[in-house]
Design a protein around this motif. Sequence first.
Motif, PDB file in Angstrom:
ATOM      1  N   ALA A 149       0.200 -12.494  -7.756  1.00 56.67           N
ATOM      2  CA  ALA A 149       0.757 -13.843  -7.590  1.00 56.67           C
ATOM      3  C   ALA A 149      -0.272 -14.865  -8.048  1.00 56.67           C
ATOM      4  O   ALA A 149      -1.059 -15.358  -7.252  1.00 56.67           O
ATOM      5  N   GLY A 150      -0.250 -15.189  -9.336  1.00 51.57           N
ATOM      6  CA  GLY A 150      -1.225 -16.115  -9.872  1.00 51.57           C
ATOM      7  C   GLY A 150      -0.719 -17.534  -9.986  1.00 51.57           C
ATOM      8  O   GLY A 150      -1.325 -18.466  -9.475  1.00 51.57           O
ATOM      9  N   ASP A 151       0.404 -17.706 -10.643  1.00 49.51           N
ATOM     10  CA  ASP A 151       0.959 -19.034 -10.873  1.00 49.51           C
ATOM     11  C   ASP A 151       2.188 -19.237 -10.003  1.00 49.51           C
ATOM     12  O   ASP A 151       2.914 -18.296  -9.694  1.00 49.51           O
ATOM     13  N   VAL A 152       2.421 -20.488  -9.636  1.00 50.52           N
ATOM     14  CA  VAL A 152       3.639 -20.848  -8.909  1.00 50.52           C
ATOM     15  C   VAL A 152       4.691 -21.198  -9.954  1.00 50.52           C
ATOM     16  O   VAL A 152       4.471 -22.063 -10.807  1.00 50.52           O
ATOM     17  N   ASN A 153       5.827 -20.518  -9.915  1.00 49.42           N
ATOM     18  CA  ASN A 153       6.918 -20.796 -10.847  1.00 49.42           C
ATOM     19  C   ASN A 153       8.120 -21.287 -10.060  1.00 49.42           C
ATOM     20  O   ASN A 153       8.808 -20.492  -9.418  1.00 49.42           O
ATOM     21  N   PRO A 154       8.415 -22.600 -10.116  1.00 54.82           N
ATOM     22  CA  PRO A 154       9.556 -23.124  -9.361  1.00 54.82           C
ATOM     23  C   PRO A 154      10.900 -22.633  -9.889  1.00 54.82           C
ATOM     24  O   PRO A 154      11.925 -22.836  -9.254  1.00 54.82           O
ATOM     25  N   GLN A 155      10.902 -21.939 -11.026  1.00 54.30           N
ATOM     26  CA  GLN A 155      12.145 -21.448 -11.615  1.00 54.30           C
ATOM     27  C   GLN A 155      12.474 -20.015 -11.193  1.00 54.30           C
ATOM     28  O   GLN A 155      13.515 -19.482 -11.563  1.00 54.30           O
ATOM     29  N   ALA A 156      11.592 -19.385 -10.442  1.00 51.86           N
ATOM     30  CA  ALA A 156      11.792 -17.980 -10.059  1.00 51.86           C
ATOM     31  C   ALA A 156      11.478 -17.777  -8.585  1.00 51.86           C
ATOM     32  O   ALA A 156      10.666 -18.488  -8.002  1.00 51.86           O
ATOM     33  N   MET A 157      12.136 -16.787  -8.013  1.00 52.29           N
ATOM     34  CA  MET A 157      11.903 -16.455  -6.609  1.00 52.29           C
ATOM     35  C   MET A 157      12.024 -14.939  -6.437  1.00 52.29           C
ATOM     36  O   MET A 157      12.859 -14.296  -7.075  1.00 52.29           O
ATOM     37  N   SER A 158      11.180 -14.397  -5.576  1.00 51.59           N
ATOM     38  CA  SER A 158      11.260 -12.967  -5.287  1.00 51.59           C
ATOM     39  C   SER A 158      12.627 -12.637  -4.699  1.00 51.59           C
ATOM     40  O   SER A 158      13.129 -13.332  -3.821  1.00 51.59           O
ATOM     41  N   TYR A 159      13.216 -11.556  -5.181  1.00 54.51           N
ATOM     42  CA  TYR A 159      14.544 -11.110  -4.756  1.00 54.51           C
ATOM     43  C   TYR A 159      14.439  -9.822  -3.942  1.00 54.51           C
ATOM     44  O   TYR A 159      15.404  -9.357  -3.377  1.00 54.51           O
ATOM     45  N   GLY A 160      13.233  -9.238  -3.928  1.00 51.68           N
ATOM     46  CA  GLY A 160      13.022  -8.029  -3.139  1.00 51.68           C
ATOM     47  C   GLY A 160      12.266  -6.970  -3.919  1.00 51.68           C
ATOM     48  O   GLY A 160      11.747  -7.221  -5.005  1.00 51.68           O
ATOM     49  N   TYR A 161      12.214  -5.778  -3.340  1.00 50.54           N
ATOM     50  CA  TYR A 161      11.452  -4.667  -3.899  1.00 50.54           C
ATOM     51  C   TYR A 161      12.302  -3.407  -3.853  1.00 50.54           C
ATOM     52  O   TYR A 161      12.984  -3.153  -2.867  1.00 50.54           O
ATOM     53  N   ASP A 162      12.259  -2.644  -4.917  1.00 49.25           N
ATOM     54  CA  ASP A 162      12.978  -1.377  -4.999  1.00 49.25           C
ATOM     55  C   ASP A 162      12.002  -0.251  -5.304  1.00 49.25           C
ATOM     56  O   ASP A 162      10.920  -0.480  -5.847  1.00 49.25           O
ATOM     57  N   ARG A 163      12.423   0.966  -4.975  1.00 51.15           N
ATOM     58  CA  ARG A 163      11.719   2.192  -5.350  1.00 51.15           C
ATOM     59  C   ARG A 163      10.239   2.165  -4.984  1.00 51.15           C
ATOM     60  O   ARG A 163       9.381   2.530  -5.781  1.00 51.15           O
ATOM     61  N   ILE A 164       9.949   1.758  -3.752  1.00 50.11           N
ATOM     62  CA  ILE A 164       8.563   1.747  -3.268  1.00 50.11           C
ATOM     63  C   ILE A 164       8.143   3.186  -2.977  1.00 50.11           C
ATOM     64  O   ILE A 164       8.816   3.884  -2.221  1.00 50.11           O
ATOM     65  N   ARG A 165       7.052   3.603  -3.575  1.00 52.97           N
ATOM     66  CA  ARG A 165       6.546   4.958  -3.369  1.00 52.97           C
ATOM     67  C   ARG A 165       5.061   4.918  -3.073  1.00 52.97           C
ATOM     68  O   ARG A 165       4.284   4.341  -3.831  1.00 52.97           O
ATOM     69  N   PHE A 166       4.664   5.547  -1.959  1.00 53.06           N
ATOM     70  CA  PHE A 166       3.256   5.697  -1.592  1.00 53.06           C
ATOM     71  C   PHE A 166       2.812   7.051  -2.150  1.00 53.06           C
ATOM     72  O   PHE A 166       3.035   8.087  -1.535  1.00 53.06           O
ATOM     73  N   ILE A 167       2.201   7.051  -3.300  1.00 47.63           N
ATOM     74  CA  ILE A 167       1.944   8.272  -4.068  1.00 47.63           C
ATOM     75  C   ILE A 167       0.696   9.006  -3.571  1.00 47.63           C
ATOM     76  O   ILE A 167       0.702  10.223  -3.444  1.00 47.63           O
ATOM     77  N   LYS A 168      -0.365   8.272  -3.298  1.00 46.15           N
ATOM     78  CA  LYS A 168      -1.604   8.847  -2.777  1.00 46.15           C
ATOM     79  C   LYS A 168      -2.153   7.907  -1.726  1.00 46.15           C
ATOM     80  O   LYS A 168      -1.935   6.701  -1.788  1.00 46.15           O
ATOM     81  N   PRO A 169      -2.917   8.431  -0.768  1.00 52.22           N
ATOM     82  CA  PRO A 169      -3.484   7.545   0.250  1.00 52.22           C
ATOM     83  C   PRO A 169      -4.575   6.651  -0.325  1.00 52.22           C
ATOM     84  O   PRO A 169      -5.255   7.003  -1.288  1.00 52.22           O
ATOM     85  N   VAL A 170      -4.698   5.483   0.286  1.00 50.90           N
ATOM     86  CA  VAL A 170      -5.788   4.556  -0.017  1.00 50.90           C
ATOM     87  C   VAL A 170      -6.691   4.549   1.212  1.00 50.90           C
ATOM     88  O   VAL A 170      -6.225   4.328   2.334  1.00 50.90           O
ATOM     89  N   PHE A 171      -7.974   4.808   0.994  1.00 48.20           N
ATOM     90  CA  PHE A 171      -8.940   4.885   2.081  1.00 48.20           C
ATOM     91  C   PHE A 171      -9.727   3.587   2.180  1.00 48.20           C
ATOM     92  O   PHE A 171      -9.858   2.847   1.197  1.00 48.20           O
ATOM     93  N   ILE A 172     -10.249   3.328   3.359  1.00 47.29           N
ATOM     94  CA  ILE A 172     -11.152   2.198   3.537  1.00 47.29           C
ATOM     95  C   ILE A 172     -12.323   2.393   2.571  1.00 47.29           C
ATOM     96  O   ILE A 172     -12.899   3.471   2.497  1.00 47.29           O
ATOM     97  N   GLY A 173     -12.620   1.362   1.812  1.00 47.46           N
ATOM     98  CA  GLY A 173     -13.681   1.428   0.809  1.00 47.46           C
ATOM     99  C   GLY A 173     -13.171   1.641  -0.602  1.00 47.46           C
ATOM    100  O   GLY A 173     -13.915   1.423  -1.563  1.00 47.46           O
ATOM    101  N   ASP A 174     -11.919   2.076  -0.756  1.00 50.13           N
ATOM    102  CA  ASP A 174     -11.341   2.210  -2.096  1.00 50.13           C
ATOM    103  C   ASP A 174     -11.141   0.831  -2.715  1.00 50.13           C
ATOM    104  O   ASP A 174     -10.920  -0.161  -2.009  1.00 50.13           O
ATOM    105  N   SER A 175     -11.206   0.782  -4.028  1.00 53.34           N
ATOM    106  CA  SER A 175     -10.890  -0.436  -4.771  1.00 53.34           C
ATOM    107  C   SER A 175      -9.603  -0.205  -5.545  1.00 53.34           C
ATOM    108  O   SER A 175      -9.423   0.857  -6.150  1.00 53.34           O
TER     109      SER A 175
END
Length: 148
Positions: free
Chosen positions: A73-99
């Motif tokens: 989310a870098g720029d604010v676009n008054p012409q667009a709005m989030s409509y939601g999220y589809d196909r969310i997949r947690f493929i591998k774990p993220v550990f504390i300290g990961d980048s």
Amino acid sequence: MNVVDRYLEDYQVGEVRRTLGRQITEADVVLHAGQTGDFFPHHMDERWAIEAGLGGRIAHGTLIVSIAVGMTAGDVNPQAMSYGYDRIRFIKPVFIGDSITVKAEITEVSDHPRRPELGRVDERVTVTNQDGDTVLSLVHLYVVNKRS
């Protein structure tokens, strides 16, 4: 942040945005647990996570979704709005300290099925860790005003 007016006609399939890296900290995990009430030992108990074979505490999947979307989310676009999220997949774990880094690619630009003054933009969001492994994938949907 900049305010940038981008209408449906301004989006092109194949456009790609990439972020810089961000390290996931213990503070991130603890704050997210407090906000959501998710205090499962996978996230909060190092000994339990190791004994369970996880290799250590893992960040909440919902935390990584939130951070990844925020990173794009870098720029604010008054012409667009989030409509939601589809196909969310947690493929591998993220550990504390990961980048993590995020790639966002426009995969579809179309008319809105019920509102002729609007369009829809689908953006594939791919999150990778410091080793280049994909850890999360989702499609971010936007509704966008048409220029005409």
